[in-house]
Design an enzyme around this catalytic site. Sequence first.
Site, PDB file in Angstrom:
ATOM      1  NE  ARG A  51      25.109  58.031  43.133  1.00  0.00           N
ATOM      2  CZ  ARG A  51      24.735  59.433  43.445  1.00  0.00           C
ATOM      3  NH1 ARG A  51      25.170  60.164  42.314  1.00  0.00           N
ATOM      4  NH2 ARG A  51      24.754  59.745  44.680  1.00  0.00           N
ATOM      5  CB  THR A  52      21.340  52.106  44.795  1.00  0.00           C
ATOM      6  OG1 THR A  52      22.587  52.720  44.777  1.00  0.00           O
ATOM      7  CG2 THR A  52      21.167  50.840  44.667  1.00  0.00           C
ATOM      8  CE  LYS A  80      -0.503  52.265  59.809  1.00  0.00           C
ATOM      9  NZ  LYS A  80      -1.558  51.551  59.142  1.00  0.00           N
ATOM     10  NE  ARG A 101      20.728  51.637  49.674  1.00  0.00           N
ATOM     11  CZ  ARG A 101      21.829  52.637  48.978  1.00  0.00           C
ATOM     12  NH1 ARG A 101      21.480  54.129  49.185  1.00  0.00           N
ATOM     13  NH2 ARG A 101      22.479  52.199  48.250  1.00  0.00           N
ATOM     14  CG  HIS A 129      25.929  48.872  47.783  1.00  0.00           C
ATOM     15  ND1 HIS A 129      25.120  48.471  46.927  1.00  0.00           N
ATOM     16  CD2 HIS A 129      25.746  50.214  47.622  1.00  0.00           C
ATOM     17  CE1 HIS A 129      24.481  49.438  46.224  1.00  0.00           C
ATOM     18  NE2 HIS A 129      24.835  50.568  46.957  1.00  0.00           N
TER      19      HIS A 129
HETATM   20  C1  NCD Z   1      26.816  54.245  48.231  1.00  0.00           C
HETATM   21  C2  NCD Z   1      26.044  53.649  49.335  1.00  0.00           C
HETATM   22  O1  NCD Z   1      24.915  54.066  49.541  1.00  0.00           O
HETATM   23  O2  NCD Z   1      26.470  52.613  50.035  1.00  0.00           O
HETATM   24  N1  NCD Z   1      26.334  54.821  47.198  1.00  0.00           N
HETATM   25  C3  NCD Z   1      25.772  54.369  46.171  1.00  0.00           C
HETATM   26  O3  NCD Z   1      24.848  53.227  46.156  1.00  0.00           O
HETATM   27  N2  NCD Z   1      26.022  54.423  45.018  1.00  0.00           N
HETATM   28  C4  NCD Z   1      28.012  55.138  48.719  1.00  0.00           C
HETATM   29  C5  NCD Z   1      27.764  56.014  49.727  1.00  0.00           C
HETATM   30  O4  NCD Z   1      26.837  55.956  50.340  1.00  0.00           O
HETATM   31  O5  NCD Z   1      28.847  56.671  50.437  1.00  0.00           O
END
Ligand code: NCD
Length: 350
Positions: A51-52, A80, A101, A129
Amino acid sequence: MRNLIDFDQMTLEEWYRLYDLAKDIMGDPAKYMKSCEDKLVATLFYEPSTRTQFSFQAAALRLGAKVIGFSGTAGSSVTKGENLKDTVRTVASYSDLIVMRNPSEGAACAASLYARVPIVNAGDGGHLHPTQTLTDLTTLTALKGGVSGHTVGFCGDLKNGRTVHSLIKALVRFPGNAFVLISTSGLRIPDYVRKVLEASGAPHREENSLEAAIGELDVLYMTRIQKERFESEEAYKKEAGVYILDAKKLALAKADLVVLHPLPKVDEITDEADEDPRCHYFDQTEFGMYIRMALLHTLLKEGKEARQPAWPRPNTDKICGNPRCITRTESYLPKLGEGGRCLYCDHALI
Ligand code: NCD
């Protein structure tokens, strides 16, 4: 606003402006189709994401921006042995904004020290997040008319769930919210989140029964047990499957309860409960794209002109007590602390 490392860097005025922009985009997406056509967004995902990552890419493309990036480090120089600061400096020289991320806690904050472009934290380990929080606040505003005056239950992995930490930190800034923290004793919220709750004065209590708490909730935020953050499969199995939202429990809940989940979900909501109209997680995913469009639009227009933060001077001799902190692996980082707290990952300095 230059970066988005966590929601607390944003004033409430900035949040309301962002929400209004997202609403305007939802009403007439065509108006914004070319608004960022001279911009390039980089998405650096060192950890898995559906999703993100896709919602950021979709958001950028729907604004007319171009997108580059990696998904998993396999094809990049990270394999590397390149450190975070070199990767970030390099990518910043090709792009106008970096969405990142990373599995280390505090990684987004660290990246923001070296990037000439805005950094958006798309998840730093089990820490924070903030763009999921923007998504959650947008969903609650759209469905419940606002984000104040709610009794909000958080259920599941409150220790490792970064979406939980960011959302609690955000919701305490709005008046009248109360919190019920539903977890096993092994997966309670970390101390730094507990401190935020205590300092806010917002009513909150810890609870181990979802059944006992569900009737009083206006919002139920379900979460997955974060398997990848456990030391062993065995440790994970002890915690898995404890909290399952089913039709029987939903029968005890308010008629206007809103069930949210950042997704992905595994087994914590049954298929039957999934069909209950009070479950709104797929609305959440859609709202997520629009609020990310609003965020990218704002940062791409304002972020680069915003003044660079002064280079922080190391201000502590202590080290961070969190073994997952970015300072444990990237040794060049300046030591930054305030009031005994690590400025990268919020955990206590030792
Ligand atoms: C979450 C995350 O990656 O922290 N998902 C997200 O970004 N929508 C929740 C999860 O991984 O459980």
